[in-house]
Each structure stands twice: as structure tokens, then as C-alpha cells.
Design an enzyme around this catalytic site. Structure first.
Site, PDB file in Angstrom:
ATOM      1  N   LYS A  63     -19.362   9.412  45.558  1.00  0.00           N
ATOM      2  CA  LYS A  63     -20.668   8.788  45.737  1.00  0.00           C
ATOM      3  C   LYS A  63     -21.676   9.781  46.329  1.00  0.00           C
ATOM      4  O   LYS A  63     -22.872   9.751  45.994  1.00  0.00           O
ATOM      5  CB  LYS A  63     -20.561   7.548  46.611  1.00  0.00           C
ATOM      6  CG  LYS A  63     -19.869   6.376  45.918  1.00  0.00           C
ATOM      7  CD  LYS A  63     -20.591   5.949  44.655  1.00  0.00           C
ATOM      8  CE  LYS A  63     -20.015   4.690  44.057  1.00  0.00           C
ATOM      9  NZ  LYS A  63     -20.742   4.241  42.845  1.00  0.00           N
ATOM     10  N   ASP A  78     -14.765   2.865  27.074  1.00  0.00           N
ATOM     11  CA  ASP A  78     -14.067   3.601  28.129  1.00  0.00           C
ATOM     12  C   ASP A  78     -14.935   4.759  28.601  1.00  0.00           C
ATOM     13  O   ASP A  78     -15.112   5.756  27.885  1.00  0.00           O
ATOM     14  CB  ASP A  78     -12.737   4.120  27.580  1.00  0.00           C
ATOM     15  CG  ASP A  78     -11.931   4.876  28.618  1.00  0.00           C
ATOM     16  OD1 ASP A  78     -12.383   4.992  29.782  1.00  0.00           O
ATOM     17  OD2 ASP A  78     -10.837   5.377  28.272  1.00  0.00           O
ATOM     18  N   TYR A 136     -13.723   7.996  47.018  1.00  0.00           N
ATOM     19  CA  TYR A 136     -14.893   7.159  46.764  1.00  0.00           C
ATOM     20  C   TYR A 136     -16.106   7.735  47.476  1.00  0.00           C
ATOM     21  O   TYR A 136     -17.181   7.903  46.865  1.00  0.00           O
ATOM     22  CB  TYR A 136     -14.620   5.734  47.231  1.00  0.00           C
ATOM     23  CG  TYR A 136     -15.764   4.777  46.993  1.00  0.00           C
ATOM     24  CD1 TYR A 136     -15.984   4.239  45.738  1.00  0.00           C
ATOM     25  CD2 TYR A 136     -16.622   4.414  48.035  1.00  0.00           C
ATOM     26  CE1 TYR A 136     -17.045   3.355  45.509  1.00  0.00           C
ATOM     27  CE2 TYR A 136     -17.671   3.534  47.818  1.00  0.00           C
ATOM     28  CZ  TYR A 136     -17.879   3.013  46.560  1.00  0.00           C
ATOM     29  OH  TYR A 136     -18.923   2.147  46.344  1.00  0.00           O
ATOM     30  N   SER A 157     -23.472   4.905  47.770  1.00  0.00           N
ATOM     31  CA  SER A 157     -22.793   4.174  48.834  1.00  0.00           C
ATOM     32  C   SER A 157     -23.149   4.723  50.204  1.00  0.00           C
ATOM     33  O   SER A 157     -23.364   5.934  50.373  1.00  0.00           O
ATOM     34  CB  SER A 157     -21.280   4.265  48.651  1.00  0.00           C
ATOM     35  OG  SER A 157     -20.597   3.681  49.751  1.00  0.00           O
TER      36      SER A 157
END
Length: 255
Positions: free
Chosen positions: A164, A63, A160, A147
Site C-alpha cells: 500500500k 484475473d 499489505y 491504507s
């Protein structure tokens, strides 16, 4: 302190499927030994392991949202491989949460999850792997999967995009601090590319509009992205340390 072009010890986070699987396969085909990390998809991770060329590869579950979980992953990978020469920070979450449609409690939880996996896990894995590389004294490579969204924005996925962007900044900071130890750090910024996770979108009503984002009229493949990761991990790419490599088929151009 340059690494050899093959025969390296490589840890790929989030390698149970998609890009992580393609990256693991690419390194294995290059003659490297790979630690295939997975969070919960153990069956998918086993399929990745079985698909790898060569021998000496290993599964490593853990994890990454917990600091001690990250430490356990690095310890297991290092013990099984005899060290770590290359770290690919690929593990990530990407959950839709447009602000106008997302209740506050859900919004806050989604942001926490993105920060924990996309940013903090990347930072913690990088710390532990880099310290191992420093102790080994042979240099190393860290490649972060960022990204295109970090630059153009993602209205339905703001956490997100933000995490990124932070990953890109982290990579540049580490590139400067780790260079004296022969460790090069770079990031990639992919646009849309085909994986099993996004196949329904590509095959559905929005598929054509996604493909038309690029003047090539299509999307990339996981194998193309993985090839860039392999090159950034190579001895030839040391002078690219600190770079953020756009891999989006000219779908977004930044100055």
C-alpha cells in the site's frame, strides 16, 4: 479537458463486495455508468450490479494477477462502456502473516500474492486505463485505495502495508506524469472501516479496542470512504492530484 460531474464511464476493480461495492453504488447514484470488476466472486458481483441505480452498468470478470488478465478486463470495460473516464483501483488482498509465526515458504508466497494484486495489478490497470484516457483526449481520473497501514506499519500484515505504501508512491508519480493530459491521480489512506469481511472482528473481543483507536470511539463506513473516492474523481478535485487523503477518524496522525 475536465470531465463532467456525472455521466462518466467508471471501472472499479474488486467491486464484488465491501468497499468496492460501496464505490460502485456511489458512482451509480451520481449518474455514472460502472464496470463492476470481480475476480472469483461472481455471485457477489451480480448482487453489486443489481444494487446499482440507473442503467448501462456491466460485470467484468478477470484475473488481475496476470498482465493479459488485466488487459482483458480493461478491454471488456472499455468496449461495454464506450471508453473509461475514471479508474478506481480497489482490488487488494490482506492476508495475516506475522514474521515470527509464518514459515518461510508461506511468507514468500504471501508476499508474491500481495505484490501481484495490490501493486502490479494497480500499476497495470493504471497504465492501460490512462492510455485510453489519453487517446480519448478528454482527461480522466485515477483513484487508488491505499491504507493507513502504509504509514503506521502493520506487524501482522507487513506485505499489505508495504504494497500500500508503494501504491501511494505510484499514485504520486503518475500524478506528475499524467497531468499534461488532464488526468488527475490521487490516493486514499483509510483506517479501519466496517465491511462484512471485518464484521466478526468488530463484533468479537477486539471490537472495542478497534473502535477506541479513533477519538470518535468508532470506525468509518464503506459509504464514507466511497464518498471521498467520488469527490477525488470529480472536476472540483483536479488540484488535489498527487494527494494521499487520510480517512481514519484521527486514529493516526502523520506530519
Amino acid at each position: 479537458m475536465n470531465l463532467p460531474p456525472s455521466g462518466r464511464r467508471v471501472l472499479v476493480s474488486g467491486a464484488s463486495r465491501g468497499l468496492g461495492r460501496a464505490v460502485a453504488q456511489t458512482f451509480a447514484a451520481n449518474g455514472d455508468r460502472v464496470a463492476v470488476h470481480f475476480g472469483s466472486r461472481v455471485d457477489d458481483a451480480r448482487l453489486t450490479l443489481e444494487s446499482l441505480a440507473g442503467t448501462g452498468h456491466v460485470l467484468v470478470g478477470g484475473d488481475l494477477t496476470r498482465p493479459n488478465g488485466v488487459a482483458a478486463v480493461v478491454d471488456m470495460a472499455s468496449e461495454a462502456l464506450g471508453g473509461i473516464d475514471v479508474l478506481v483501483n480497489n482490488a487488494a488482498v490482506n492476508i495475516r502473516h506475522p514474521l515470527a509465526e509464518t514459515p518461510y515458504e508461506e511468507w514468500a508466497a504471501v508476499w508474491q500474492q500481495h505484490v501481484a494484486v495490490n501493486l502490479l495489478a494497480t500499476a497495470n490497470l493504471s497504465h492501460l486505463a490512462a492510455r485510453l484516457m489519453i487517446e480519448q483526449g478528454t482527461g480522466g481520473r485515477i483513484v487508488n485505495v491505499g491504507s493507513r497501514g502504509a504509514f503506521r506499519g502493520e506487524p501482522d500484515h507487513p506485505a499489505y502495508a508495504a504494497t500500500k505504501a508503494a501504491v501511494h508512491a505510484l499514485g504520486q508519480s503518475l500524478a506528475v506524469s499524467l497531468a499534461p493530459y488532464g488526468i488527475a491521480v490521487a490516493s486514499i489512506a483509510p483506517g479501519f472501516f466496517a465491511t462484512e469481511r471485518v464484521a466478526p472482528r468488530l463484533e468479537g473481543p477486539e471490537g472495542e479496542s478497534i473502535r477506541q483507536q479513533s477519538p470518535f470511539g468508532g470506525v468509518g463506513s464503506a459509504e464514507e470512504i466511497a464518498g471521498a473516492v467520488l469527490w477525488l474523481s470529480s472536476p472540483a478535485a483536479e488540484w488535489s492530484s498527487g494527494t494521499i487523503l487520510d480517512l481514519n477518524g484521527a486514529s493516526y496522525l502523520r506530519s
